[in-house]
Design an enzyme around this catalytic site. Structure first.
Site, PDB file in Angstrom:
ATOM      1  N   LYS A 253       4.007 -20.786   6.370  1.00 16.83           N
ATOM      2  CA  LYS A 253       2.910 -20.960   7.666  1.00 16.83           C
ATOM      3  C   LYS A 253       2.861 -19.947   8.768  1.00 16.83           C
ATOM      4  O   LYS A 253       3.341 -19.041   8.824  1.00 16.83           O
ATOM      5  CB  LYS A 253       3.406 -22.361   8.714  1.00 16.83           C
ATOM      6  CG  LYS A 253       4.246 -21.266   9.387  1.00 16.83           C
ATOM      7  CD  LYS A 253       5.552 -22.283  10.322  1.00 16.83           C
ATOM      8  CE  LYS A 253       6.380 -21.933  11.430  1.00 16.83           C
ATOM      9  NZ  LYS A 253       5.686 -20.550  12.404  1.00 16.83           N
TER      10      LYS A 253
ATOM     11  N   GLU B   7      14.307 -21.937  22.542  1.00 19.26           N
ATOM     12  CA  GLU B   7      14.239 -20.173  21.612  1.00 19.26           C
ATOM     13  C   GLU B   7      14.895 -19.793  23.086  1.00 19.26           C
ATOM     14  O   GLU B   7      14.510 -19.715  24.456  1.00 19.26           O
ATOM     15  CB  GLU B   7      13.396 -19.889  21.020  1.00 19.26           C
ATOM     16  CG  GLU B   7      13.109 -20.416  19.676  1.00 19.26           C
ATOM     17  CD  GLU B   7      12.118 -19.787  19.334  1.00 19.26           C
ATOM     18  OE1 GLU B   7      12.109 -18.590  18.038  1.00 19.26           O
ATOM     19  OE2 GLU B   7      10.725 -20.182  19.135  1.00 19.26           O
TER      20      GLU B   7
ATOM     21  N   HIS C 270      10.155 -23.372   5.969  1.00 16.00           N
ATOM     22  CA  HIS C 270      11.573 -23.128   6.345  1.00 16.00           C
ATOM     23  C   HIS C 270      12.381 -24.003   6.760  1.00 16.00           C
ATOM     24  O   HIS C 270      13.537 -24.513   6.712  1.00 16.00           O
ATOM     25  CB  HIS C 270      12.035 -21.818   6.212  1.00 16.00           C
ATOM     26  CG  HIS C 270      12.001 -21.619   7.882  1.00 16.00           C
ATOM     27  ND1 HIS C 270      10.798 -21.177   9.028  1.00 16.00           N
ATOM     28  CD2 HIS C 270      13.377 -21.585   9.228  1.00 16.00           C
ATOM     29  CE1 HIS C 270      11.742 -21.046   9.968  1.00 16.00           C
ATOM     30  NE2 HIS C 270      12.088 -21.401  10.190  1.00 16.00           N
TER      31      HIS C 270
ATOM     32  N   LYS D 169      16.364 -26.432   5.355  1.00 15.34           N
ATOM     33  CA  LYS D 169      17.933 -25.946   6.116  1.00 15.34           C
ATOM     34  C   LYS D 169      18.881 -27.534   6.091  1.00 15.34           C
ATOM     35  O   LYS D 169      18.772 -28.483   5.852  1.00 15.34           O
ATOM     36  CB  LYS D 169      17.814 -26.779   7.685  1.00 15.34           C
ATOM     37  CG  LYS D 169      16.994 -24.790   8.209  1.00 15.34           C
ATOM     38  CD  LYS D 169      16.966 -24.921   9.700  1.00 15.34           C
ATOM     39  CE  LYS D 169      16.081 -23.401  10.394  1.00 15.34           C
ATOM     40  NZ  LYS D 169      17.420 -22.660  10.011  1.00 15.34           N
TER      41      LYS D 169
ATOM     42  N   ARG E  66       0.608  -1.404  -0.086  1.00  9.20           N
ATOM     43  CA  ARG E  66      -0.383  -0.176  -0.098  1.00  9.20           C
ATOM     44  C   ARG E  66       1.014   1.331   0.287  1.00  9.20           C
ATOM     45  O   ARG E  66       0.719   1.728  -0.215  1.00  9.20           O
ATOM     46  CB  ARG E  66      -1.032  -0.098   1.217  1.00  9.20           C
ATOM     47  CG  ARG E  66      -1.860  -0.865   1.649  1.00  9.20           C
ATOM     48  CD  ARG E  66      -2.683  -1.197   2.861  1.00  9.20           C
ATOM     49  NE  ARG E  66      -3.623   0.070   1.997  1.00  9.20           N
ATOM     50  CZ  ARG E  66      -4.604   0.319   3.144  1.00  9.20           C
ATOM     51  NH1 ARG E  66      -4.866  -0.226   4.398  1.00  9.20           N
ATOM     52  NH2 ARG E  66      -5.330   1.457   3.229  1.00  9.20           N
TER      53      ARG E  66
ATOM     54  N   LYS F 167       9.485 -20.829  24.071  1.00 10.16           N
ATOM     55  CA  LYS F 167      10.655 -19.305  24.587  1.00 10.16           C
ATOM     56  C   LYS F 167      11.232 -19.340  25.938  1.00 10.16           C
ATOM     57  O   LYS F 167      11.040 -20.008  26.970  1.00 10.16           O
ATOM     58  CB  LYS F 167       9.832 -18.817  23.987  1.00 10.16           C
ATOM     59  CG  LYS F 167       9.586 -18.869  22.693  1.00 10.16           C
ATOM     60  CD  LYS F 167       8.201 -17.712  21.554  1.00 10.16           C
ATOM     61  CE  LYS F 167       7.681 -17.598  20.703  1.00 10.16           C
ATOM     62  NZ  LYS F 167       8.924 -17.680  19.804  1.00 10.16           N
TER      63      LYS F 167
ATOM     64  N   HIS G 194       6.801 -27.714  12.303  1.00 11.41           N
ATOM     65  CA  HIS G 194       8.848 -28.188  11.901  1.00 11.41           C
ATOM     66  C   HIS G 194       9.102 -30.057  12.523  1.00 11.41           C
ATOM     67  O   HIS G 194       9.836 -30.013  12.022  1.00 11.41           O
ATOM     68  CB  HIS G 194       9.274 -26.918  13.245  1.00 11.41           C
ATOM     69  CG  HIS G 194       9.365 -25.488  12.565  1.00 11.41           C
ATOM     70  ND1 HIS G 194       8.848 -25.552  11.035  1.00 11.41           N
ATOM     71  CD2 HIS G 194       8.966 -24.604  13.244  1.00 11.41           C
ATOM     72  CE1 HIS G 194       8.968 -24.229  10.896  1.00 11.41           C
ATOM     73  NE2 HIS G 194       8.864 -23.502  11.426  1.00 11.41           N
TER      74      HIS G 194
ATOM     75  N   ASP H 128       2.659 -22.957  16.680  1.00  7.61           N
ATOM     76  CA  ASP H 128       3.552 -22.084  16.514  1.00  7.61           C
ATOM     77  C   ASP H 128       4.541 -23.463  15.488  1.00  7.61           C
ATOM     78  O   ASP H 128       4.823 -23.180  13.926  1.00  7.61           O
ATOM     79  CB  ASP H 128       4.302 -21.429  17.208  1.00  7.61           C
ATOM     80  CG  ASP H 128       4.980 -20.432  16.613  1.00  7.61           C
ATOM     81  OD1 ASP H 128       4.420 -20.143  15.262  1.00  7.61           O
ATOM     82  OD2 ASP H 128       6.317 -19.754  16.895  1.00  7.61           O
TER      83      ASP H 128
END
Length: 532
Positions: free
Chosen positions: A194, A262, A224, A228, A87, A384, A286, A281
């Protein structure tokens, strides 16, 4: 292109400052091609990549640099063109400057003016909203002009780096404007990120929207992790080496741990993350993909159909724990210390409701009901604000049935393990018992390591670099198809339904290894998680 002196792998063109030509390379890679050609790089044919969501972090930090890196390695044709849609009230020069800045900051390969100049000649921008018919008509005119100016042959890939709730309007606009229909001239492909839905029902609805406009083989779902190098090396490790396959089964493996840890919080992703959680997630896509690659049987060929078939067999054989209360665990990170500083808890993050029940840590114990894996637990965890950042697959082997040493000789001896390190320290570790130097017989665990960075002079391509090239070539083995997506949701939906009727996630301090319920999940069987 052939290998040259000083370049035994043949992966860098003779003149890396110029984008390579590609006459016949637009065809999908043939798994039955002459083995003598295996070192020839795959090069994309003439095409246009149209990207929606070009103002987002993913485009700026990953996708734009990946395009440049492909060009720098000579894997894009001279006429390759890149069109952004957003935009913003930008001219072509403004978008080219944005792309230039992203490349300079995040590209993996050295910056070369000659490569950038040739790439920038094909950069265009179209301003408009997703519901703007006139903007999409302008987009159609722009890519048609590129066909004439740069010889892109009517080959268009549309990358939807946008929220899934925007897919329907964009896909319908592509259909209305005629962009999705090649008319027998060139090809059309659509790429989506995703999450592939929120549950099984929404995944099917999303797929129906996409396949009402694009054929199933033209829909590329990017995970992704599958791009790898270390993930692809799972297949090489298993099927190119005779030493591992005989023990890759229930007779020798005690259990398998798949971890994605993480050390960061949700950052500015509250709007996306709240209501999604760790399981949706990363586990649904994954980690279940990693499980499938670890547990699958050898495919008859390394083409898309054969690989997908074997992965789908494994996912259809996955079984949930009989008791979801003891076979799963979830938690939320609370305030604590990490990296020498105090950090907020999840419920204190900006944009998160104080009564949110979204988990930031999830652990599952799954079974795979096949002859190879019957009775072997597959333990998955993701979280996390954990002590470190790491993703790995660990095969923990059974203990030796008899040790002819005294108890004191092997006091510290654990179980043998084969660990595939996916990030950040890519490689493979084998843990085994070895005698400690000295006059006494003392056995301790030691590690034998393989590290990508030490064994190969060429660094691994970034995952998006590999996957973008596969899209442009039309090579789909690393992209999950709809059946895999649905099987993943069939596994996760019952767990999510159970959690929805359960209590709030257990709190765990930031910087620790997760909730105590996850440790209990393993301890019930006399096992323990690998230390993070």
């Amino acid at each position: 292109m052939t290998a040259e002196p000083g370049n035994p792998e043949g992966l860098i063109p003779a003149n890396p400052g110029v984008i390579a030509d590609a006459d016949e390379a637009s065809q999908p890679a043939n798994p039955l091609r002459d083995p003598r050609d295996r070192r020839i790089p795959r090069v994309a044919g003439p095409c246009v990549l149209v990207m929606f969501g070009v103002t987002g972090d993913l485009a700026r930090k990953k996708l734009m640099p990946a395009i440049y890196d492909l060009a720098n390695r000579g894997l894009l044709p001279p006429g390759f063109s890149f069109v952004g849609f957003a935009r913003r009230d930008w001219a072509n020069e403004d978008f080219a400057q944005l792309t230039y800045e992203a490349v300079k900051q995040y590209a993996r390969t050295p910056f070369r003016d000659a490569v950038w100049q040739q790439l920038s000649e094909g950069v265009r921008f179209v301003s408009g909203s997703f519901g703007d018919d006139e903007a999409f008509d302008q987009l159609a005119a722009t890519v048609m002009n590129l066909d004439a100016e740069r010889g892109t042959g009517g080959n268009y890939a549309f990358y939807l780096s946008i929220p899934p709730n925007q897919f329907p309007v964009v896909v319908q606009q592509l259909k209305r404007s005629g962009l999705s229909d090649s008319g027998g001239r060139g090809w059309r492909r659509v790429v989506i990120e995703k999450p592939f839905g929120h549950d099984l029902k929404s995944a099917r609805e999303l797929n129906a929207i996409l396949e009402a406009v694009f054929p199933a083989d033209a829909v590329f779902r990017i995970d992704h992790y599958l791009g790898k190098e270390t993930v692809q090396n799972i297949l090489a490790l298993r099927f190119a080496n005779e030493m591992y396959e005989p023990i890759w089964n229930r007779s020798y493996v005690d259990h398998v741990q798949i971890t994605m840890a993480e050390d960061i919080g949700i950052g500015g992703r509250a709007g996306y993350y709240d209501g999604i959680g760790a399981a949706r997630d990363v586990i649904q896509n994954h980690l279940l993909q990693l499980l499938a690659l670890t547990a699958m049987e050898e495919p008859v060929a390394f083409d898309a159909q054969s690989l997908r078939m074997e992965k789908e067999k494994v996912l259809s054989a996955v079984r949930l724990p009989a008791d979801l209360a003891t076979g799963t665990a979830r938690g939320q990170y609370a305030a604590g210390w990490q990296g020498g500083r105090q950090v907020h808890g999840f419920l204190e993050e900006e944009g998160i409701a104080p009564d949110s029940r979204t988990e930031t840590y999830a652990a599952l114990r799954l079974g795979v009901d096949t002859r190879r894996w019957a009775g072997v637990p597959f333990c998955l965890r993701a979280g996390k604000r954990l002590p470190s950042r790491m993703t790995e697959i660990a095969l923990i082997f059974q203990r030796a049935p008899h040790l002819p040493f005294s108890a004191t000789d092997t006091e510290e001896l654990g179980q043998n393990a084969l660990v595939i390190r996916i990030q950040p320290d890519e490689g493979i570790t084998v843990r085994f018992g070895s005698k400690v130097p000295g006059t006494a017989m003392e056995v301790r665990d030691v590690n034998m390591d393989f590290a990508y960075g030490e064994s190969f002079t060429e660094s691994s391509p970034e995952a998006y670099e590999r996957l973008l090239l596969d899209v442009l070539i039309g090579d789909p083995p690393l992209f999950p198809r709809q059946q895999e997506v649905e099987l993943g949701w069939r596994i996760l939906d019952p767990i999510e339904d159970f959690w929805a009727s359960y209590t709030k996630p257990e709190q765990y301090p930031a910087g620790t290894a997760g909730p105590s319920s996850a440790d209990a999940l393993m301890a019930r069987d006399g096992r323990a998680w690998r230390r993070l």
